[in-house]
Design a protein around this motif. Structure first.
Motif, PDB file in Angstrom:
ATOM      1  N   CYS A  89       5.592   1.268   3.932  1.00 13.59           N
ATOM      2  CA  CYS A  89       6.046   1.049   2.555  1.00 13.59           C
ATOM      3  C   CYS A  89       7.561   1.151   2.476  1.00 13.59           C
ATOM      4  CB  CYS A  89       5.381   2.045   1.609  1.00 13.59           C
ATOM      5  SG  CYS A  89       6.121   3.688   1.635  1.00 13.59           S
ATOM      6  N   PRO A  90       8.165   0.540   1.443  1.00 14.50           N
ATOM      7  CA  PRO A  90       9.631   0.529   1.327  1.00 14.50           C
ATOM      8  C   PRO A  90      10.253   1.908   1.116  1.00 14.50           C
ATOM      9  CG  PRO A  90       8.663  -1.208  -0.015  1.00 14.50           C
ATOM     10  CD  PRO A  90       7.538  -0.343   0.439  1.00 14.50           C
ATOM     11  N   THR A  91       9.526   2.853   0.530  1.00  9.41           N
ATOM     12  CA  THR A  91      10.115   4.164   0.217  1.00  9.41           C
ATOM     13  C   THR A  91      10.617   4.870   1.467  1.00  9.41           C
ATOM     14  OG1 THR A  91       8.508   4.361  -1.579  1.00  9.41           O
ATOM     15  CG2 THR A  91       9.761   6.329  -1.008  1.00  9.41           C
ATOM     16  N   PHE A  92       9.860   4.773   2.556  1.00 15.55           N
ATOM     17  CA  PHE A  92      10.210   5.476   3.793  1.00 15.55           C
ATOM     18  C   PHE A  92      10.397   4.555   5.000  1.00 15.55           C
ATOM     19  CE2 PHE A  92       7.669   8.430   1.185  1.00 15.55           C
ATOM     20  CZ  PHE A  92       8.582   9.468   1.051  1.00 15.55           C
ATOM     21  N   LYS A  93      10.103   3.266   4.836  1.00 17.39           N
ATOM     22  CA  LYS A  93      10.192   2.325   5.965  1.00 17.39           C
ATOM     23  C   LYS A  93       9.393   2.846   7.165  1.00 17.39           C
ATOM     24  CE  LYS A  93      13.263  -0.492   4.024  1.00 17.39           C
ATOM     25  NZ  LYS A  93      12.970  -1.908   3.695  1.00 17.39           N
ATOM     26  N   ASN A  94       8.233   3.378   6.875  1.00 19.31           N
ATOM     27  CA  ASN A  94       7.430   4.061   7.895  1.00 19.31           C
ATOM     28  C   ASN A  94       6.433   3.149   8.570  1.00 19.31           C
ATOM     29  OD1 ASN A  94       6.129   4.297   5.097  1.00 19.31           O
ATOM     30  ND2 ASN A  94       4.408   4.754   6.471  1.00 19.31           N
ATOM     31  N   ALA A  95       5.995   3.562   9.730  1.00 18.56           N
ATOM     32  CA  ALA A  95       4.825   2.963  10.371  1.00 18.56           C
ATOM     33  C   ALA A  95       3.602   3.711   9.851  1.00 18.56           C
ATOM     34  CB  ALA A  95       4.932   3.099  11.885  1.00 18.56           C
ATOM     35  N   PRO A  96       2.402   3.121   9.921  1.00 17.09           N
ATOM     36  CA  PRO A  96       1.200   3.868   9.533  1.00 17.09           C
ATOM     37  C   PRO A  96       1.123   5.196  10.283  1.00 17.09           C
ATOM     38  CG  PRO A  96       0.675   1.550   9.831  1.00 17.09           C
ATOM     39  CD  PRO A  96       2.091   1.731  10.302  1.00 17.09           C
ATOM     40  N   LEU A  97       0.788   6.261   9.567  1.00 17.78           N
ATOM     41  CA  LEU A  97       0.828   7.599  10.158  1.00 17.78           C
ATOM     42  C   LEU A  97      -0.350   7.879  11.074  1.00 17.78           C
ATOM     43  CD1 LEU A  97       2.002   9.646   7.024  1.00 17.78           C
ATOM     44  CD2 LEU A  97       3.392   8.597   8.823  1.00 17.78           C
ATOM     45  N   SER A  98      -1.493   7.288  10.771  1.00 14.52           N
ATOM     46  CA  SER A  98      -2.691   7.489  11.585  1.00 14.52           C
ATOM     47  C   SER A  98      -2.849   6.341  12.576  1.00 14.52           C
ATOM     48  CB  SER A  98      -3.922   7.585  10.687  1.00 14.52           C
ATOM     49  OG  SER A  98      -5.085   7.804  11.460  1.00 14.52           O
ATOM     50  N   THR A  99      -3.821   6.486  13.477  1.00 13.73           N
ATOM     51  CA  THR A  99      -4.094   5.421  14.443  1.00 13.73           C
ATOM     52  C   THR A  99      -4.554   4.158  13.733  1.00 13.73           C
ATOM     53  OG1 THR A  99      -4.757   7.103  16.042  1.00 13.73           O
ATOM     54  CG2 THR A  99      -5.388   4.828  16.526  1.00 13.73           C
TER      55      THR A  99
ATOM     56  N   GLY B 254       0.834  -1.194   0.000  1.00 14.67           N
ATOM     57  CA  GLY B 254       0.000   0.000   0.000  1.00 14.67           C
ATOM     58  C   GLY B 254       0.870   1.246   0.000  1.00 14.67           C
ATOM     59  N   PHE B 255       0.214   2.390  -0.080  1.00 11.77           N
ATOM     60  CA  PHE B 255       0.939   3.664  -0.084  1.00 11.77           C
ATOM     61  C   PHE B 255       1.200   4.124   1.356  1.00 11.77           C
ATOM     62  CE2 PHE B 255      -1.680   3.671  -3.983  1.00 11.77           C
ATOM     63  CZ  PHE B 255      -0.651   3.747  -4.923  1.00 11.77           C
ATOM     64  N   ALA B 256       2.285   4.887   1.509  1.00 15.66           N
ATOM     65  CA  ALA B 256       2.553   5.463   2.832  1.00 15.66           C
ATOM     66  C   ALA B 256       1.460   6.446   3.211  1.00 15.66           C
ATOM     67  CB  ALA B 256       3.913   6.158   2.831  1.00 15.66           C
ATOM     68  N   LEU B 257       0.941   7.161   2.190  1.00 14.75           N
ATOM     69  CA  LEU B 257      -0.168   8.098   2.415  1.00 14.75           C
ATOM     70  C   LEU B 257      -0.989   8.189   1.137  1.00 14.75           C
ATOM     71  CD1 LEU B 257      -1.466  10.035   4.445  1.00 14.75           C
ATOM     72  CD2 LEU B 257       0.066  11.833   3.621  1.00 14.75           C
ATOM     73  N   TRP B 258      -2.286   7.985   1.266  1.00 11.69           N
ATOM     74  CA  TRP B 258      -3.210   8.008   0.120  1.00 11.69           C
ATOM     75  C   TRP B 258      -4.433   8.842   0.486  1.00 11.69           C
ATOM     76  CZ3 TRP B 258      -8.287   6.470  -0.368  1.00 11.69           C
ATOM     77  CH2 TRP B 258      -8.800   6.354  -1.673  1.00 11.69           C
ATOM     78  N   LEU B 259      -4.818   9.783  -0.407  1.00  9.54           N
ATOM     79  CA  LEU B 259      -5.993  10.617  -0.193  1.00  9.54           C
ATOM     80  C   LEU B 259      -6.908  10.505  -1.397  1.00  9.54           C
ATOM     81  CD1 LEU B 259      -4.247  13.891   1.113  1.00  9.54           C
ATOM     82  CD2 LEU B 259      -5.022  11.922   2.455  1.00  9.54           C
ATOM     83  N   ASP B 260      -8.231  10.470  -1.152  1.00  8.86           N
ATOM     84  CA  ASP B 260      -9.167  10.332  -2.270  1.00  8.86           C
ATOM     85  C   ASP B 260      -9.499  11.700  -2.874  1.00  8.86           C
ATOM     86  OD1 ASP B 260     -10.935  11.534  -0.518  1.00  8.86           O
ATOM     87  OD2 ASP B 260     -12.469   9.977  -0.642  1.00  8.86           O
ATOM     88  N   ALA B 261     -10.304  11.682  -3.935  1.00  5.66           N
ATOM     89  CA  ALA B 261     -10.606  12.901  -4.699  1.00  5.66           C
ATOM     90  C   ALA B 261     -11.371  13.937  -3.873  1.00  5.66           C
ATOM     91  CB  ALA B 261     -11.398  12.544  -5.958  1.00  5.66           C
ATOM     92  N   ASP B 262     -12.138  13.484  -2.884  1.00  4.23           N
ATOM     93  CA  ASP B 262     -12.929  14.396  -2.053  1.00  4.23           C
ATOM     94  C   ASP B 262     -12.210  14.799  -0.765  1.00  4.23           C
ATOM     95  OD1 ASP B 262     -15.096  14.315  -3.852  1.00  4.23           O
ATOM     96  OD2 ASP B 262     -15.781  12.416  -2.970  1.00  4.23           O
ATOM     97  N   LEU B 263     -10.990  14.318  -0.608  1.00  5.31           N
ATOM     98  CA  LEU B 263     -10.224  14.584   0.617  1.00  5.31           C
ATOM     99  C   LEU B 263     -11.057  14.269   1.861  1.00  5.31           C
ATOM    100  CD1 LEU B 263      -8.402  17.927  -0.346  1.00  5.31           C
ATOM    101  CD2 LEU B 263      -7.583  15.567  -0.560  1.00  5.31           C
ATOM    102  N   TYR B 264     -11.697  13.116   1.771  1.00  5.95           N
ATOM    103  CA  TYR B 264     -12.537  12.661   2.877  1.00  5.95           C
ATOM    104  C   TYR B 264     -11.996  11.345   3.443  1.00  5.95           C
ATOM    105  CZ  TYR B 264     -16.641  11.111   5.515  1.00  5.95           C
ATOM    106  OH  TYR B 264     -17.482  10.680   6.510  1.00  5.95           O
ATOM    107  N   HIS B 265     -11.696  10.398   2.553  1.00  5.76           N
ATOM    108  CA  HIS B 265     -11.106   9.130   2.971  1.00  5.76           C
ATOM    109  C   HIS B 265      -9.599   9.159   2.749  1.00  5.76           C
ATOM    110  CE1 HIS B 265     -15.307   7.673   2.396  1.00  5.76           C
ATOM    111  NE2 HIS B 265     -14.993   6.954   3.468  1.00  5.76           N
TER     112      HIS B 265
END
Length: 255
Positions: free
Chosen positions: A229-239, A212-223
């Motif tokens: 992800c490998p690009t940043f080796k990050n943990a999920p940003l939200s709860t 999946g993406f490190a951060l994904w936003l939909d067209a309505d900026l609601y979901h």
């Protein structure tokens, strides 16, 4: 055989020699007097200088050094924090001074010292990805994306390039993710791939190469969604990996 003279005779002889050769004996006498005067002045000077000395114990010395160090460090810390706080062109609905200090300290050096300009805000411009893209048309400076979800978590991304519609990924290794959960966390580029940012009219994606993406936003900026992800080796940003967006702001840093 030596000759003995009384004290009176010695005085008469000395007076005679002074009168007979005044240049020799008076100079010697004057020299000795000047030497006495110099010695007297030196003694007085030393006595005055000695009054300036102060005897202190080792304990007192350490205490004074400690006090001076603490005062200097507090002043330097205050100055650093004051200098690090960026100036905003508009009031932020999402960022307080704590957020600003942390973010400004971790942004690239080329962005520091410049005013932050508000490019997009859901509170002002409405919830629309198209409007977000449109407000950045012609912009040529890095941007800071800030999101608050309905769980009151603040997170987002710094992008080296403004957001736009593109068939290919764009951006550089300056791009990073961040979250206040509640402590500040930063996720820099891992170097594993270059899937920094990509966007279309349906969604905005940051980071990728995994499930999946490190951060994904939909067209309505609601979901929204956030995965490791490998690009940043990050943990999920939200709860939660899937979240509902409450507000979005995008700031640009330019001279």
């Amino acid at each position: 055989m030596g000759v003995a003279y009384s004290v009176g005779e010695v005085d008469h002889l000395y007076t005679f020699f002074v009168q007979w050769s005044p240049n020799i004996y008076r100079k010697r006498n004057n020299k000795s007097s000047s030497e006495k005067d110099m010695a007297t002045k030196k003694t007085v000077s030393n006595s005055k200088a000695s009054k300036k000395w102060e005897i202190i114990t080792v304990k007192d010395s350490k205490r004074r050094l400690s006090l001076c160090s603490s005062v200097d460090s507090e002043a330097e810390e205050y100055q650093e924090e004051d200098d690090a706080l960026p100036v905003l062109s508009d009031h932020s609905q999402l960022l307080d001074d704590h957020h600003l200090l942390k973010l400004a300290a971790h942004m690239p050096p080329r962005t520091r010292g410049y005013r932050w300009h508000l490019v997009y805000s859901t509170a002002i411009h409405g919830s629309s990805l198209k409007t977000l893209y449109r407000n950045m048309a012609g912009l040529d400076s890095p941007v800071l994306l800030v999101i608050k979800d309905v769980q009151k978590k603040v997170f987002g991304a710094f992008s080296s390039d403004p957001f736009k519609v593109s068939k290919y990924c764009y951006g550089t290794g300056e791009t990073f993710l961040f979250s206040f959960n509640p402590d500040f966390q930063q996720y820099r580029w891992s170097g594993e791939n270059s899937y920094f940012v990509s966007g279309n009219l349906e969604s905005l994606q940051i980071g990728g190469g995994g499930d999946g993406f490190a951060l994904w936003l939909d067209a309505d900026l609601y979901h929204g969604a956030s995965f490791s992800c490998p690009t940043f080796k990050n943990a999920p940003l939200s709860t939660h990996e899937d979240f509902i967006i409450q507000d979005v702001e995008v700031w640009t840093v330019q001279s």
